[in-house]
Design a protein around this motif. Structure first.
Motif, PDB file in Angstrom:
ATOM      1  N   ASP A  77     -28.751  92.055  77.956  1.00 21.21           N
ATOM      2  CA  ASP A  77     -29.684  92.078  76.864  1.00 21.21           C
ATOM      3  C   ASP A  77     -29.592  90.545  76.309  1.00 21.21           C
ATOM      4  O   ASP A  77     -30.601  89.597  76.235  1.00 21.21           O
ATOM      5  CB  ASP A  77     -29.421  92.862  75.831  1.00 21.21           C
ATOM      6  CG  ASP A  77     -30.088  94.234  75.919  1.00 21.21           C
ATOM      7  OD1 ASP A  77     -30.704  94.292  76.980  1.00 21.21           O
ATOM      8  OD2 ASP A  77     -29.750  95.258  75.151  1.00 21.21           O
ATOM      9  N   ARG A  78     -28.156  90.072  76.294  1.00 20.18           N
ATOM     10  CA  ARG A  78     -27.918  88.680  75.720  1.00 20.18           C
ATOM     11  C   ARG A  78     -28.462  87.625  76.401  1.00 20.18           C
ATOM     12  O   ARG A  78     -29.094  86.851  75.969  1.00 20.18           O
ATOM     13  CB  ARG A  78     -26.343  88.790  75.470  1.00 20.18           C
ATOM     14  CG  ARG A  78     -26.001  87.197  74.694  1.00 20.18           C
ATOM     15  CD  ARG A  78     -24.733  87.291  74.150  1.00 20.18           C
ATOM     16  NE  ARG A  78     -24.091  88.526  73.737  1.00 20.18           N
ATOM     17  CZ  ARG A  78     -22.981  89.006  73.610  1.00 20.18           C
ATOM     18  NH1 ARG A  78     -22.191  88.551  74.353  1.00 20.18           N
ATOM     19  NH2 ARG A  78     -22.921  90.022  73.127  1.00 20.18           N
ATOM     20  N   VAL A  81     -25.610  95.204  77.395  1.00 18.23           N
ATOM     21  CA  VAL A  81     -25.296  94.403  76.206  1.00 18.23           C
ATOM     22  C   VAL A  81     -25.312  92.943  76.885  1.00 18.23           C
ATOM     23  O   VAL A  81     -26.012  92.023  76.067  1.00 18.23           O
ATOM     24  CB  VAL A  81     -23.921  94.486  75.400  1.00 18.23           C
ATOM     25  CG1 VAL A  81     -23.968  93.291  74.470  1.00 18.23           C
ATOM     26  CG2 VAL A  81     -24.259  95.762  74.503  1.00 18.23           C
ATOM     27  N   LEU A  82     -24.526  92.523  77.659  1.00 20.94           N
ATOM     28  CA  LEU A  82     -24.727  91.293  78.404  1.00 20.94           C
ATOM     29  C   LEU A  82     -25.690  90.976  78.911  1.00 20.94           C
ATOM     30  O   LEU A  82     -26.374  89.689  78.680  1.00 20.94           O
ATOM     31  CB  LEU A  82     -23.477  91.272  79.469  1.00 20.94           C
ATOM     32  CG  LEU A  82     -22.076  91.460  78.932  1.00 20.94           C
ATOM     33  CD1 LEU A  82     -21.021  91.135  80.129  1.00 20.94           C
ATOM     34  CD2 LEU A  82     -21.895  90.199  77.904  1.00 20.94           C
ATOM     35  N   ALA A  95     -32.047  87.516  75.803  1.00 13.93           N
ATOM     36  CA  ALA A  95     -32.298  87.135  74.746  1.00 13.93           C
ATOM     37  C   ALA A  95     -32.244  85.565  74.622  1.00 13.93           C
ATOM     38  O   ALA A  95     -33.255  84.856  74.252  1.00 13.93           O
ATOM     39  CB  ALA A  95     -31.601  87.575  73.439  1.00 13.93           C
TER      40      ALA A  95
END
Lengths: 250, 180
Positions: B59-60, B56-57, B63
């Motif tokens: 991906d963030r 998640v980190l 992004a």
């Protein structure tokens, strides 16, 4: 003594909360017997799952509150490991995270009324401290060979002082697991015992027990702080020891 | 086991004397469950929680960096568009100036032609007028001569009838008038 206390109507047994009892029946406590230790450690596991697994199930780019908490904890421990032990230390991040999650959740869960604080027992903290001590020592020798011994040989000190410093360093190295474990267990035990003592006062004073209740609130707030700080201290010391093993040269 | 726990059975019972932490009968139980717990937490963390949070980190971070990149790209585009706009504006201005100059030149040519034409017309008219004036003047001279001749003839007839003929009078008048 117990009889006297019972007679005076002033029953304060601050240590009763640390007694280990079997969950089922009244039998002897063998090594595998499910006890209140099992129960509260299991609750800690559930809390880990709730925080880090259920909390992050959204996998959102913009995190929900619970995911945010999980990410904060992850980032906190991850950054601590990287800052202190460097990139090589990140290999051991899952172990450090395991220790931190277990200790912080056990400590905080121990603050629930009627709960049992697993980390207030020296057997628990000493096991973890010894595991850290042995692991770190093995890592030190595996990574650096005999060079790990340079941890005790302070090359920046004047030569005549070095043997003395080496002796002190070696003693302090072997004292590490003791201080490491007693610090955590002692803090947990003392805080909970103090709350229980004040609770006993409140019980004894009955309706007019304003002062002890205020004191309980104050100590409770302090304890909340202490539980988290002690988990942090235990973890950061683990990382510091790990760093010594990875980079023994001062 | 747990003999100390029940040691106070003779008294009020149930209350533990001393520190439960130091009861060696309970150590193995705690250590066993601790090891189980730590292994379980370790497995949960390494199999599920940590990879997921790390993903998640990551991906963030991706992004955010791709958003920043896109923002940079859009900004670049905006700058380019502004440049193109400014260029077009400058071109349009130059074109307008050129058209104005052209128009002015054209008008100048027309104006010059019109002026020349007018000048020519005026000159022609002047010549015509002068001719007319000359004619009128000539006509007037002739009339004066006629009048003078007639007057002279009349005066002569009146003073000395039968003397002089028209021709000589006219010649005399002509001579006088020329002399005057």
């Amino acid at each position: 003594m117990a009889a006297e206390e019972a007679g005076s109507g002033f029953n304060i047994h601050p240590m009763d909360q640390f007694v280990i009892t079997p969950l089922f029946g009244d039998g002897p406590i063998l090594w595998y017997t499910p006890t209140n230790v099992t129960l509260w450690m299991g609750i800690a596991v559930l809390a880990v799952i709730a925080l880090l697994v259920l909390g992050t199930r959204g996998r959102a780019i913009v995190p929900s509150r619970s995911q945010s908490i999980a990410e904060e904890i992850y980032g906190f421990v991850h950054k601590m490991t990287e800052d202190i032990a460097g990139k090589e230390g990140l290999k051991y991040f899952p172990y450090i995270m395991t220790l931190f999650m277990f200790i912080v959740l056990s400590n905080v869960l121990g603050l629930l009324p009627m709960s049992f604080t697993t980390t207030s027992h020296i057997a628990v903290t000493a096991t973890m401290a010894m595991a850290v001590f042995i692991t770190v020592t093995i890592i030190g020798f595996v990574k650096n060979g005999a060079g790990f011994l340079s941890l005790f040989w302070i090359s920046s000190a004047p030569l005549p002082l070095r043997p003395i410093l080496a002796l002190i360093e070696i003693i302090s190295y072997f004292v590490r697991p003791i201080s490491h474990s007693i610090r955590l267990a002692g803090n947990m035990m003392a805080g909970h015992a103090v709350i229980k003592v004040f609770a006993g006062f409140a019980g004894a004073l009955g309706v007019g027990a304003v002062a002890p209740i205020v004191a309980i609130m104050a100590v409770y707030g302090l304890e909340l702080l202490v539980t988290v700080i002690q988990a942090y201290v235990f973890t950061i010391l683990t990382v510091v020891y790990l760093n010594d093993a990875l980079h023994p040269h001062h | 086991m747990a003999s100390e726990n029940t040691a106070g059975a003779a008294g009020v019972a149930e209350h533990y004397q001393g520190m439960p932490q130091l009861n060696p009968d309970w150590f193995s139980n705690q250590i066993f469950w601790l090891v189980v717990t730590l292994v379980v937490i370790y497995l949960i963390l390494t199999k599920v929680a940590l990879p997921r949070i790390a993903a998640v980190l990551a991906d963030r971070a991706n992004a955010i960096s791709s958003d920043l990149e896109q923002a940079e790209r859009l900004k670049q585009k905006a700058v380019e568009a502004e440049d193109a706009y400014n260029k077009a504006l400058a071109e349009a201005r130059a074109e307008a100036n050129r058209i104005v100059a052209e128009a002015r030149a054209e008008i100048q040519v027309d104006l010059d032609a019109a002026t020349a034409k007018a000048d020519a017309e005026i000159a022609a008219r002047t010549v015509e007028s002068e001719k007319a004036i000359a004619e009128i003047r000539a006509g007037a001279m002739k009339s004066i001569e006629q009048v003078a001749t007639d007057t002279a003839t009349a005066v002569i007839q009146a003073i000395m009838p039968g003397t002089g003929d028209d021709k000589s009078v006219a010649a005399a008048v002509k001579t006088r008038m020329k002399g005057a």
